[in-house]
Design a protein around this motif. Structure first.
Motif: not given
Length: 269
Positions: A180-192
Motif C-alpha cells: 500500500d505504501w510508496m515513496d514520494f519526494g518533497l521538493i522545496y526551494p531550499v531542501r529535499f
C-alpha cells in the motif's frame, strides 16, 4: 457508527513521483502527483472508549486544554505551547526528551496559505526520517537518539471552533499491507524531503473522531525506529461539508521524541 466520506489516494507508477512546493517562486504554488478520489466508510470513535493506544496503535485521542487561544502569526504563543506539548508527550507516551520543531496552521479556505492535506500519506519514509533527525540534532546526537529509541510524533488540535468539516482521518495500521505504501519526494526551494504515499485498498479500516474541540488533541506516530506503527492519514471530505459556514481551522505540531531506556514505562492513553 460508520459515516461516508471520500479521500484522495496515490497511484503506483514506474517512475519517481514528487510534490513540488512554491514553484517558480510563488508561495503556495504546488505541483502534485496524480491522485484518485475514492469513497470510503469511516468509523466515528466519538462515543467509543479505549479504542486506540499509542504504544500498540501509534495513536491516542486525549483531552488537553491549552492556555494558548490565539495562534495567529506574530503572537508570542510558541514558547508556552511548546512547553505544553513537551509535558503532554512526557506524561502520555513516556518521552524523555521532546524537541518541537514545526507548527502548521491549516484553514480550509481557498484563500488560506496552508489548507488541510487531502492526500493519503504519512509524513516521513525511513530515509526522510533519518535525514530529518540529523538535520535537527546533528550526526553525533542523532546516534544517541537512535540507540535510545526515537520517533517523530505529530500533535493535532482544532483551533477556535469545533470541527464541523474536513476532519482528520486515519487508517488502522493492522489493515494495511506493505504494497500500500510508496515513496514520494518533497521538493522545496531550499531542501529535499521524502514521505510515504498510500494506494487505495478496500481492506483499509478508516477511523476518526467527530466534532473535536480545541480542548482535544490527537497524538499520532509518523516514524519510530523501534517498530511502533505509523499512521496513514488525510483530511476527510464529508457529505454536507459545502454547507458548513465555519471552515475547519487546526494546528499540527511536529516533534522529535527520545524514549530512552524507560520506554516500557510509558502510559498508554
Amino acid at each position: 457508527m460508520h459515516v461516508s466520506a471520500s479521500v484522495n489516494y496515490h497511484v503506483h507508477k514506474n517512475e519517481p513521483q514528487a510534490f513540488e512546493f512554491d514553484v517558480d517562486g510563488i508561495i503556495g504554488n504546488l505541483i502534485a502527483p496524480e491522485l484518485v478520489t475514492t469513497p470510503i466508510a469511516v468509523d466515528d470513535l466519538r462515543h467509543k472508549a479505549h479504542t486506540t493506544r499509542f504504544d500498540t496503535d501509534g495513536i491516542a485521542f486525549v483531552e488537553q486544554a491549552s492556555a494558548v487561544k490565539d495562534f495567529a502569526p506574530g503572537n508570542d504563543w510558541q514558547a508556552t505551547y511548546d512547553a505544553e506539548l513537551a509535558q503532554l508527550l512526557k506524561s502520555k507516551i513516556g518521552a524523555k526528551d521532546v524537541i518541537v520543531f514545526d507548527h502548521t496552521v491549516r484553514i480550509d479556505d481557498p484563500n488560506a496559505a496552508r489548507r488541510p492535506a487531502r492526500n493519503v500519506h504519512n509524513d516521513y519514509n525511513e530515509a526522510g526520517a533519518v535525514q530529518r533527525l540529523i538535520d535537527i540534532v546533528g550526526e553525533e546526537r542523532a546516534a544517541d537518539f537512535h540507540n535510545a529509541g526515537y520517533g517523530f510524533v505529530n500533535i493535532w488540535r482544532p483551533i477556535e471552533h469545533t470541527i464541523q468539516s474536513s476532519p482528520l482521518g486515519f487508517i488502522r495500521p493492522s489493515s494495511m499491507t506493505p504494497n500500500d505504501w510508496m515513496d514520494f519526494g518533497l521538493i522545496y526551494p531550499v531542501r529535499f524531503g521524502q514521505i510515504l504515499g498510500v494506494a487505495a485498498n478496500p481492506a483499509h479500516e478508516w477511523f476518526f473522531k467527530s466534532e473535536m474541540t480545541p480542548d482535544e488533541t490527537i497524538i499520532f506516530n509518523i516514524y519510530d525506529n523501534t517498530g511502533r506503527p505509523h499512521l496513514a492519514h488525510s483530511a476527510l471530505d464529508l457529505p454536507g461539508d459545502a454547507d458548513v459556514s465555519i471552515p475547519r481551522k487546526s494546528i499540527e505540531s511536529r516533534t522529535l521524541v527520545r524514549y530512552g531506556s524507560a520506554r516500557h514505562e510509558a502510559r498508554n492513553p
